[in-house]
Design an enzyme around this catalytic site. Sequence first.
Site, PDB file in Angstrom:
ATOM      1  N   THR A 448       0.843  -1.105   0.033  1.00 17.23           N
ATOM      2  CA  THR A 448       0.101  -0.126   0.098  1.00 17.23           C
ATOM      3  C   THR A 448       1.033   1.246   0.123  1.00 17.23           C
ATOM      4  OG1 THR A 448      -1.535   1.254   1.283  1.00 17.23           O
ATOM      5  CG2 THR A 448      -0.096   0.072   2.343  1.00 17.23           C
ATOM      6  N   TYR A 491      -2.156   0.292  10.663  1.00 20.35           N
ATOM      7  CA  TYR A 491      -2.158  -0.645   9.268  1.00 20.35           C
ATOM      8  C   TYR A 491      -1.113  -0.208   8.242  1.00 20.35           C
ATOM      9  CZ  TYR A 491      -3.704  -1.003   4.377  1.00 20.35           C
ATOM     10  OH  TYR A 491      -3.788  -1.291   3.094  1.00 20.35           O
TER      11      TYR A 491
END
Length: 676
Positions: A448, A491
């Site tokens: 990501t 995250y």
Amino acid sequence: MNPSATSPAGRSFGFVEWFRPGEYERTERLLPDILKSGANSLRTHLSWAEYLAPGGEAWFDWLIPKLGAEIDLLPCIHYTPPSMSRTGRSNGAPQVLKDYADFVDHVLTRYGRHFRHVELWNEPNNLLDWDWREDADFQLFCEMVGGAAYWAKQRGWKPVLGGPCPFDPMWLNLMGERGVLGVVDAVGFHGFPGTWDSEEGSWGGWDMHLGEMRQILDRHNAEAEIWITETGYSTWRNDEMEQARRFMKALQVPADRLYWYSFADVPPDVAVQEGLWFDPRHYHLGAVTHENQPKLLARLLMEGGIERLRDVTRLATPHVATGAAPIVITGGSGFIGSNLAESFLAEGEDVIVLDNLGRPGVDQNLAWLTERHGRRVHPVLADVRDLRGIEAAFTDAKAIFHLAAQTAVTTSLVSPLDDFEANARGTINVLESVRKAGRKAPVIFASTNKVYGALEDLEMLPMDDRYVPADQAVRDFGIGENRPLDFCTPYGCSKGVADQYVLDYAKSFDIPTAVLRMSCIYGPRQFGTEDQGWVAHFLIRALSGQPISIYGDGKQVRDILHVDDAVAAYRAVHAGISRVRGEVFNLGGGPQNSVSILLVLREIERLTGRPLEIDFGDWRAGDQFFFVADTRKLEDQLGWQPRIRWKSGLSHLADWLTEHRFDGRAPIRDRLRVTA
């Protein structure tokens, strides 16, 4: 009876849930979901010890009528007040055995209108519930429970004898010889196949144990029913699909009633029983987590009852022919995973779809794949956090695409441990499974852009509808792979750790790996939520006429990429893995597909032909003002480039959602055709 509550054999099911004194809010929170699951009965305890403790009477005065008004209630009356116990503990026999019968009589008088059956004690051959060291021949127990059962039956209620755990036919026969079985209407049975090590050697299967039980009952009380008062499966290894399968198997058991233990996990700060803090299995038996988040079992029951659960649990792992070399896609039922799987399946490849089906809607993607490609789709319904459950899927794999993950920043802030387990440990489990297989199959990982942090050092120029970087090079090309890593939010940390492990396995273990750090991907088969998949989420809200929440001012910029282009990028890395092993690539729509949130909303208004209701909230942690991927490395080394421009892709997604999410409702569909 709720039709969704019936088993394939036509039998209803219930849940076990112990509510502790003072858990008013928890009771109010769980009860509606228990009913929504299709359960039509509930087993809970009415502790004699707790009733006589300070505040106990008021608690049960609230609890029993509350539950009994909503669902068929089975109270289990047990636990001696320590001051009345022969041992000074709640598992001891009362000093005056008749006191138990008197308490049962009191319960029937005070609460009896709220239930038809009453269970007398719980697991009486288990030392934690009944101190058989002080009652070696169970004479005290038989006198105590037998008298209470006789009187309850005389008063018109149906007594249930608490189930022995572990099952002991000799103990049950003793209850018959002592006359206890003759005065009860049902006998409980407890069994947790697959969960407790202690059952592995003694468990002979439902048919054998219930057959023994039936033979004993037929000798002493042929009309007595057999109830499964406790069965369940612990998800302590995160194998939620196995829990769902065990539930379906339990529904086939030839018993007169079934109670699944339990509806909710036990909170980690609550002692299940004295001395059992150390065993994680006790804390993960619920259909929902202790925070009331549905596991797969609860979600499927709430979505469509037994039929929905049966359809999903029928999915199994078809045999992959000897010598076949399948492609493994973890998270293969998800949005990107299912589109990637489709591309390989369309070319005749065998694909193992490894997924825990944890996200709502993804089982529909798996059904779509199997309908189109039949036996070349090999579902492995497991969780990457469960190493033992996934290893076999990688044995013969020729390539692995690792997309399974916890994908929401907000969720990671609420449950950072769960986020770490899914993203960091799950990735290590995949890498170790590949290493153990010994085939050096390439691993391509979905990372990501959050590994670059919030990019707070980039100076931004606020425009009317977007933020623009002051740096001309960033404005022209975006963020490159040479940008320093700066993990932000749990995250970002968990994905960043996984990202680095994947790259290191190329160095340390000579496994060909590559990493794609993705921007915002959108397209068909996406079931977007507020926390993840924002483009699809905005369209879903707009098409259903609901308001849209924006966090921040909406000027934040992203480069959105259609999933067809994302699949092409993954395929390009796979095809060129020998040249790019150990490399990392940024993957996004690039400058030509850079959009602000406000710009996307404006285009959605144009597509739908209606103004949107928009609410603005505070910025979320780690949210970047600007992220556009510099994709020149991917273009230069592999010849990939995005082909679908964002307005065309958005129109395509709107049309797909209208067809598949909104059943092609004509007014919206006509408007899309006119304005797109």
